[in-house]
Design a protein around this motif. Structure first.
Motif, PDB file in Angstrom:
ATOM      1  N   CYS A  89       0.846  -1.200   0.000  1.00 43.33           N
ATOM      2  CA  CYS A  89       0.000   0.000   0.000  1.00 43.33           C
ATOM      3  C   CYS A  89       0.880   1.249   0.000  1.00 43.33           C
ATOM      4  N   GLY A  90       0.315   2.354  -0.481  1.00 42.77           N
ATOM      5  CA  GLY A  90       0.966   3.669  -0.365  1.00 42.77           C
ATOM      6  C   GLY A  90       2.364   3.697  -0.953  1.00 42.77           C
ATOM      7  N   SER A  91       3.300   4.238  -0.188  1.00 48.99           N
ATOM      8  CA  SER A  91       4.684   4.346  -0.654  1.00 48.99           C
ATOM      9  C   SER A  91       5.263   2.974  -0.966  1.00 48.99           C
TER      10      SER A  91
ATOM     11  N   GLN B  89      13.531   0.403   0.572  1.00 47.06           N
ATOM     12  CA  GLN B  89      12.722  -0.592  -0.158  1.00 47.06           C
ATOM     13  C   GLN B  89      13.185  -0.716  -1.606  1.00 47.06           C
TER      14      GLN B  89
ATOM     15  N   SER C 265       6.080  -4.030   3.157  1.00 49.26           N
ATOM     16  CA  SER C 265       5.454  -3.187   4.176  1.00 49.26           C
ATOM     17  C   SER C 265       6.506  -2.691   5.156  1.00 49.26           C
ATOM     18  N   GLN C 266       6.650  -1.385   5.264  1.00 43.60           N
ATOM     19  CA  GLN C 266       7.596  -0.809   6.222  1.00 43.60           C
ATOM     20  C   GLN C 266       7.269  -1.293   7.629  1.00 43.60           C
ATOM     21  N   SER C 267       6.022  -1.067   8.058  1.00 38.63           N
ATOM     22  CA  SER C 267       5.633  -1.380   9.443  1.00 38.63           C
ATOM     23  C   SER C 267       5.511  -2.870   9.683  1.00 38.63           C
ATOM     24  N   GLY C 268       5.202  -3.612   8.618  1.00 40.62           N
ATOM     25  CA  GLY C 268       4.938  -5.044   8.780  1.00 40.62           C
ATOM     26  C   GLY C 268       3.611  -5.309   9.459  1.00 40.62           C
TER      27      GLY C 268
ATOM     28  N   THR D  94       0.517  -3.425   8.290  1.00 44.98           N
ATOM     29  CA  THR D  94      -0.609  -2.899   7.508  1.00 44.98           C
ATOM     30  C   THR D  94      -1.631  -4.014   7.268  1.00 44.98           C
TER      31      THR D  94
ATOM     32  N   GLU E 194       0.475  14.469   1.365  1.00 40.19           N
ATOM     33  CA  GLU E 194       0.247  14.042   2.743  1.00 40.19           C
ATOM     34  C   GLU E 194       0.814  14.998   3.783  1.00 40.19           C
TER      35      GLU E 194
ATOM     36  N   VAL F 173       5.564  10.329  10.054  1.00 38.94           N
ATOM     37  CA  VAL F 173       4.471   9.543   9.459  1.00 38.94           C
ATOM     38  C   VAL F 173       4.731   9.276   7.974  1.00 38.94           C
ATOM     39  N   ALA F 174       5.280  10.251   7.282  1.00 39.05           N
ATOM     40  CA  ALA F 174       5.536  10.047   5.850  1.00 39.05           C
ATOM     41  C   ALA F 174       6.790   9.179   5.660  1.00 39.05           C
ATOM     42  N   ALA F 175       6.662   8.172   4.832  1.00 37.05           N
ATOM     43  CA  ALA F 175       7.807   7.291   4.558  1.00 37.05           C
ATOM     44  C   ALA F 175       8.860   8.063   3.771  1.00 37.05           C
TER      45      ALA F 175
ATOM     46  N   LEU G  11       2.730  11.958  -3.622  1.00 37.12           N
ATOM     47  CA  LEU G  11       2.201  11.477  -2.335  1.00 37.12           C
ATOM     48  C   LEU G  11       2.806  12.282  -1.177  1.00 37.12           C
ATOM     49  N   LYS G  12       4.122  12.546  -1.248  1.00 30.49           N
ATOM     50  CA  LYS G  12       4.764  13.326  -0.178  1.00 30.49           C
ATOM     51  C   LYS G  12       4.110  14.703  -0.080  1.00 30.49           C
TER      52      LYS G  12
HETATM   53  C1  F6R Z   1       3.273   7.417   2.790  1.00 31.33           C
HETATM   54  C2  F6R Z   1       3.114   6.320   3.725  1.00 31.33           C
HETATM   55  C3  F6R Z   1       2.012   5.352   3.496  1.00 31.33           C
HETATM   56  C4  F6R Z   1       2.529   3.937   3.721  1.00 31.33           C
HETATM   57  C5  F6R Z   1       1.381   2.919   3.653  1.00 31.33           C
HETATM   58  C6  F6R Z   1       1.875   1.495   3.799  1.00 31.33           C
HETATM   59  O1  F6R Z   1       4.309   8.256   3.173  1.00 31.33           O
HETATM   60  O2  F6R Z   1       3.852   6.214   4.667  1.00 31.33           O
HETATM   61  O3  F6R Z   1       1.462   5.484   2.234  1.00 31.33           O
HETATM   62  O4  F6R Z   1       3.499   3.659   2.763  1.00 31.33           O
HETATM   63  O5  F6R Z   1       0.444   3.188   4.659  1.00 31.33           O
HETATM   64  O6  F6R Z   1       2.523   1.316   5.012  1.00 31.33           O
HETATM   65  P1  F6R Z   1       3.500   0.089   5.259  1.00 31.33           P
HETATM   66  O7  F6R Z   1       4.665   0.249   4.369  1.00 31.33           O
HETATM   67  O8  F6R Z   1       3.849   0.187   6.720  1.00 31.33           O
HETATM   68  O9  F6R Z   1       2.731  -1.159   4.939  1.00 31.33           O
END
Ligand code: F6R
Length: 604
Positions: free
Chosen positions: A296-298, A401, A341-344, A346, A482, A392-394, A478-479
């Motif tokens: 999703c997203g970034s 990634q 997924s950054q957070s792992g 989502t 957001e 909050v913004a990636a 997106l940056k």
């Molecule tokens: C944008 C941003 C979001 C995340 C998205 C997915 O700056 O941070 O679009 O990329 O919510 O999040 P993860 O990568 O944690 O699954």
């Protein structure tokens, strides 16, 4: 997104809980609350920041050494004090905090109202407290809690405070217990409690935890004990310290010099010019015929970048996880799934993974947060090693990634012999120059800030690029959206003429990502089309044969270092991160916690 913290021990609970909530602020929230037990439940709640809660917390007893706390990101019910957690049963003997969504709350609420329960909020979460209260009429506490959990549908992490005990439950939403002697620190995210301990137990789905008499028991929903491994995760304080920077986002943008290096360091056999992924069993995955990336997203934008690489040798699809999970896609033992997924955590990515992983050949995760749900549920994980991202913004995790996906591509390409040693070596040699090149883009910050001043009044922006630079356009837009709340759209530059060009006038500006690569001339043609319609142009480019022409067509130009085409997105996004950052700061906005957004999206 919502954050949970709870404490059971011998120290005063209030400062420990407030401190944990402060750390959880980065996830995004709009109200917060805290309850402790000191012979009876006492609580404070507020709309707005944890600093407001701190002011009110003087009303709470210092002697209480057990409590729960929450930051709420509104889903069901407006942002009001009554909708803020903790929520209580009728007699205020049970307090609960909840992350996630209870999908069947309406039918449960109707049933409970029929049994005489009085609700105080419009949230889905409050049903949990009343349900527990209802079950306590007929069952002892442990059974009553487990029976309540069994009736809940949806996603949840729950901590219930009942007398001097805590009851925990998890399904699809993370919950971790930090242990230090006979003290227990509970949170939805290890970062909130990592200053107290490095020993953690991660609750898995359909498990409950009971903390009473200074003891923790973990059980399944049949009431049987579950043996859990204690994981050690070391963290340093600096990770949640802004250092010399005014915001976490700026700190994280500048950290990219190191994080870009961390993405490949220790992972490349430089002699053989091949990446090494310890966790991946190539013999197991080599039968794949198709790679499906989902995110999703970034993270999706990073996946789209990778598609341009994988498409060269493999059949590759990239999917929005939120669509993929409802798509009923035909998946077979020839499919390799890659969750990004950054957070792992989502939820859309996690649920898509759960839906398809048994049908696929194997599942891989490209994740930043160690021991997160996705990292634990995939067959093999590749970590980004970018360090905690608080803004909050990636930013830094996005470039990590890109590089991690690049390394995975070249790993497969080498294994299947699509790329020979000499070609791979050229890539790897260039890879080693990237941290320095990111550093030289960062040196242009003041120039980019000046540009931000010039464009801060514009309400609309287009971001345009092609091939590898199209994901950069998406990510740049997106940056801007957001963190600075400017309407921005990204398009493949070639698509402009099929409709969106009608938007262009002198109130719009277009950001072209047009470095010297295999498609520069085509993008220059697209720039001409905008110029002919009086559109303003900012170009992100490299030195090269068309620089003069690009300068002639543009109102402003940012020159970044040249590199191999495949690495241009790593350098190209950095000025766009800085541009969005400075627009937002000039508008006086809170870039680390933009409105309505959350760092970890654990609701659908
Ligand atoms: C944008 C941003 C979001 C995340 C998205 C997915 O700056 O941070 O679009 O990329 O919510 O999040 P993860 O990568 O944690 O699954």
């Amino acid at each position: 997104m919502c954050g949970i913290a709870a404490y059971y021990g011998k120290r005063s609970a209030v400062p420990i809980l407030l401190d944990a909530l402060k750390v959880l602020e980065y996830r995004g929230y709009d109200s917060c609350g805290l309850a402790v037990y000191d012979g009876k439940i006492r609580y404070v709640k507020t709309v707005g920041k944890v600093s407001e809660l701190l002011k009110k917390s003087g009303e709470l007893p210092d002697s209480a050494s057990i409590g729960i706390a929450h930051t709420r990101w509104a889903t069901h019910g407006r942002v009001t004090v009554s909708n803020t957690h903790p929520h209580f049963d009728c007699k205020k003997r049970i307090g609960i905090v909840h992350n996630g969504i209870i999908e069947n709350y309406q039918s449960l609420k109707k049933f409970l109202e029929g049994r005489g329960h009085k609700f105080r909020s419009r949230t889905d979460s409050e049903v949990i407290a009343h349900l527990f209260e209802e079950m306590l009429r007929n069952y002892p506490e442990e059974e009553a809690f487990i029976n309540s959990v069994k009736l809940l549908e949806g996603a949840f992490a729950i901590v219930a405070l009942y007398g001097d005990k805590l009851f925990l439950a998890r399904k699809s939403s993370p919950l971790v217990i930090g242990i230090k002697d006979s003290e227990f620190f509970i949170a939805s995210d290890t970062v909130a409690i990592s200053r107290h301990t490095d020993k953690f137990i991660f609750l898995d789905d359909n498990e409950v935890g009971i903390i009473r008499d200074r003891n923790l028991e973990i059980k399944n929903l049949d009431g049987f004990d579950v043996n859990k491994e204690i994981k050690r995760i070391k963290r340093t304080e600096e990770e949640i310290d802004r250092g010399r920077f005014e915001t976490f986002m700026l700190k994280e943008i500048f950290e990219q010099v190191e994080t870009v290096e961390n993405a490949y360091k220790g992972r490349v056999d430089f002699k053989a010019a091949v990446p090494v992924f310890g966790g991946i069993d190539f013999d197991k995955i080599k039968k794949f015929r198709r790679i499906i990336l989902f995110a999703c997203g970034s993270s999706y934008n990073a996946g789209l970048y990778a598609k341009y690489l994988f498409d060269r040798f493999f059949d590759c699809h990239v999917e929005y996880a939120s669509e993929f999970k409802y798509a009923d896609k035909k998946i077979s033992k020839r499919d390799l799934l890659v969750a990004i997924s950054q957070s792992g955590e989502t939820i859309d990515v996690l649920e898509a993974l759960r839906k398809y992983k048994e049908k696929a050949l194997a599942s891989l995760g490209i994740v930043n947060v160690v021991s997160s749900s996705i990292a634990r549920e995939v067959d093999a994980g590749i970590y980004l090693h970018a360090g905690r991202e608080i803004g909050v913004a990636a930013t830094k995790t996005y470039t990590s990634q890109l590089l991690t996906l690049f390394l995975f591509w070249i790993y497969l390409a080498r294994k299947f012999n699509y790329i020979d040693f000499a070609t791979a070596k050229r890539y790897i040699d260039e890879l080693k120059k990237l941290p320095g090149k990111v550093g030289s883009v960062l040196k242009r910050e003041m120039e980019i800030k000046k540009l931000a001043r010039k464009y801060v009044k514009f309400g609309n922006a287009l971001f345009l690029g092609r091939k590898f630079n199209y994901p950069t356009a998406l990510e740049g837009a997106l940056k801007l959206k957001e963190i600075s709340y400017v309407h921005a759209e990204a398009l493949s530059a070639g698509e402009m003429k099929h409709g969106p060009i009608a938007l262009v006038d002198d109130r719009f500006y277009s950001v072209f990502i047009v470095p010297h690569d295999s498609i520069t001339d085509k993008v220059i043609n697209n720039m001409e089309e905008i110029k002919a319609r009086s559109g303003k142009i900012i170009a992100v480019t490299t030195k090269g044969r068309s620089l003069k022409q690009i300068k002639r067509l543009s109102d402003d130009v940012i020159v970044i270092p040249g590199t191999k085409e495949e690495f241009l997105p790593v350098l190209g996004i950095v000025p766009l991160q800085l541009f969005a950052y400075h627009i937002a700061r000039l508008k006086g906005l809170d870039v680390d916690k933009p409105r309505n957004l959350a760092k970890t999206v654990t609701v659908e």
